[in-house]
Design a protein around this motif. Sequence first.
Motif, PDB file in Angstrom:
ATOM      1  N   ALA A   1      -5.649  57.621  62.254  1.00  0.00           N
ATOM      2  CA  ALA A   1      -4.282  57.606  62.796  1.00  0.00           C
ATOM      3  C   ALA A   1      -3.879  58.985  63.305  1.00  0.00           C
ATOM      4  N   ASP A   2      -4.191  60.024  62.543  1.00  0.00           N
ATOM      5  CA  ASP A   2      -3.845  61.381  62.973  1.00  0.00           C
ATOM      6  C   ASP A   2      -4.623  61.766  64.227  1.00  0.00           C
ATOM      7  N   GLY A   3      -5.899  61.385  64.289  1.00  0.00           N
ATOM      8  CA  GLY A   3      -6.687  61.690  65.478  1.00  0.00           C
ATOM      9  C   GLY A   3      -6.165  60.986  66.717  1.00  0.00           C
ATOM     10  N   LEU A   4      -5.785  59.721  66.575  1.00  0.00           N
ATOM     11  CA  LEU A   4      -5.225  58.995  67.723  1.00  0.00           C
ATOM     12  C   LEU A   4      -3.906  59.614  68.177  1.00  0.00           C
ATOM     13  N   ARG A   5      -3.096  60.025  67.228  1.00  0.00           N
ATOM     14  CA  ARG A   5      -1.812  60.629  67.584  1.00  0.00           C
ATOM     15  C   ARG A   5      -2.008  61.932  68.359  1.00  0.00           C
ATOM     16  N   LYS A   6      -3.001  62.712  67.972  1.00  0.00           N
ATOM     17  CA  LYS A   6      -3.252  63.972  68.674  1.00  0.00           C
ATOM     18  C   LYS A   6      -3.854  63.741  70.055  1.00  0.00           C
ATOM     19  N   LEU A   7      -4.758  62.762  70.158  1.00  0.00           N
ATOM     20  CA  LEU A   7      -5.374  62.503  71.460  1.00  0.00           C
ATOM     21  C   LEU A   7      -4.414  61.815  72.421  1.00  0.00           C
ATOM     22  N   ASP A   8      -3.481  61.042  71.894  1.00  0.00           N
ATOM     23  CA  ASP A   8      -2.499  60.404  72.774  1.00  0.00           C
ATOM     24  C   ASP A   8      -1.613  61.432  73.475  1.00  0.00           C
ATOM     25  N   LYS A   9      -1.473  62.607  72.869  1.00  0.00           N
ATOM     26  CA  LYS A   9      -0.705  63.667  73.530  1.00  0.00           C
ATOM     27  C   LYS A   9      -1.469  64.281  74.698  1.00  0.00           C
ATOM     28  N   LEU A  10      -2.794  64.102  74.697  1.00  0.00           N
ATOM     29  CA  LEU A  10      -3.612  64.675  75.769  1.00  0.00           C
ATOM     30  C   LEU A  10      -3.887  63.689  76.890  1.00  0.00           C
TER      31      LEU A  10
END
Length: 475
Positions: free
Chosen positions: A100-109
Amino acid sequence: MVLFIGQLNAFLGSPFLDADIYFCRIGQESLMEENLANDEIEIELAPIAVQLAYVHHILGNTQEAFESYTNVIKRNLADESSLAVATNNIIALKGPKDVADGLRKLDKLIEKGDGPQTFQLARGLDLKLARKQREAIFVNRLLLLLHSNKMDQARELAFALPSMFPDSVMPPLLQAAVHVRENKANKAEEILGHFADKFPDESKVFLLARAQVAASAGHLQIAAESLLKISDIQHKPATVATIVSLKERVGDIEGADGVFDAAIQWWSNSMTEDNKLDIIMEEAASFKLRHGRKDEAARLYEELVKSRGSIGALVGLIQTTAHTNIEKAETYVKQLKPLPGLKAVDVGSLEKTSGAKHVENDSTASITEAFEAKSKEKVKKKRKRKPKYPKGFDPANPGPPPDPERWLPKRERSSFRPKRKDKRAAQIRGSQGAVSKEAATSVNPKSNQTTKGPSQNASAEQSKPSSKSRKKSKN
């Protein structure tokens, strides 16, 4: 300054100097000469810090790499491209631990594109990052979507990647992975086969993936055909064993035999030092013997006996020729060395019994007898210790034995007698506080009698009208 991975490995392993401090110190000194502020110096050195963290990552120093990536992200002084690379690499370093944390960070990119491309990188990163870096970000996001079971978003991204990276191998593999997760193995096999023909230089990756998908789905013939198309590994023992096993399960014995023959021919013409011809020939002979091809198996075993002279090959040759030519098998039996210690073995009685008895030599028997005699002499008697009794206990007069049921609850003992209930007690039924009529009469019978008299007199008086009322009625 450019260093290769091997040089960096030796440099990072040096006990005298840390590469991070060395490179950053050189850059810091050169930038301080230009009178730059500390924040500006850190911004300029951020790409070097990210690259060194990546080198730690590649060399297996995961803890150092994780700390370097985290430091760059927390300080937030690097440029957009360095932050994006550090974010992507730390997500790859974590793996599927924190999806979940990884998806949240990549969604910002990543953001939706307005043009022909469905997806694009945010904040102009498409122009700042290389193609491999951009592809790594999209691939990691798709993998995280698969781990989090968000199949709709994963499918949308998987079918957009081939147009974004047409020369890459990863988009077709990810498309096949999405189809496999959706239990569409046939579609995945079709996609992998198509791209194997489209990219012949990279066909090995697609064919191996196709073989794995087909074998997992139970399509054994497709898996065997995929492995046979990979020319540079189809002669190796592991590949040969896999293909033969797949074809044998399908029932294609001729095809499996052909695989063995092709492998034997390849290793016969090979001039490598690590030649696997003997291993392939021995397995091929065993396979042919198992499937009734005794003449071919005998020929292979005979070649093995001549070339290597192993006892296993000789035993296989004897077993094979015994079915076709007994005289020839007897001649091969004479080449076997007699087993030591066996005397007077009768073959007829041996066939009727479970096995032959092993007769020891006189020397060995004498040695064993001497050893047994010494061992008996060395055996010491165990010392018997007197038991310890409690104080005041006389072992001569121990008294009555304790009750064996003393550890049981009282209800489970044989001497237990439950208390009898008083049958004379009145059974009270009804709601709480109610009293039965019998109980009420038995408690106070005199009160009933006393109350009964006045009530009867009162009723008699009521039944007799008064004299005054009679006179009034007559008038």
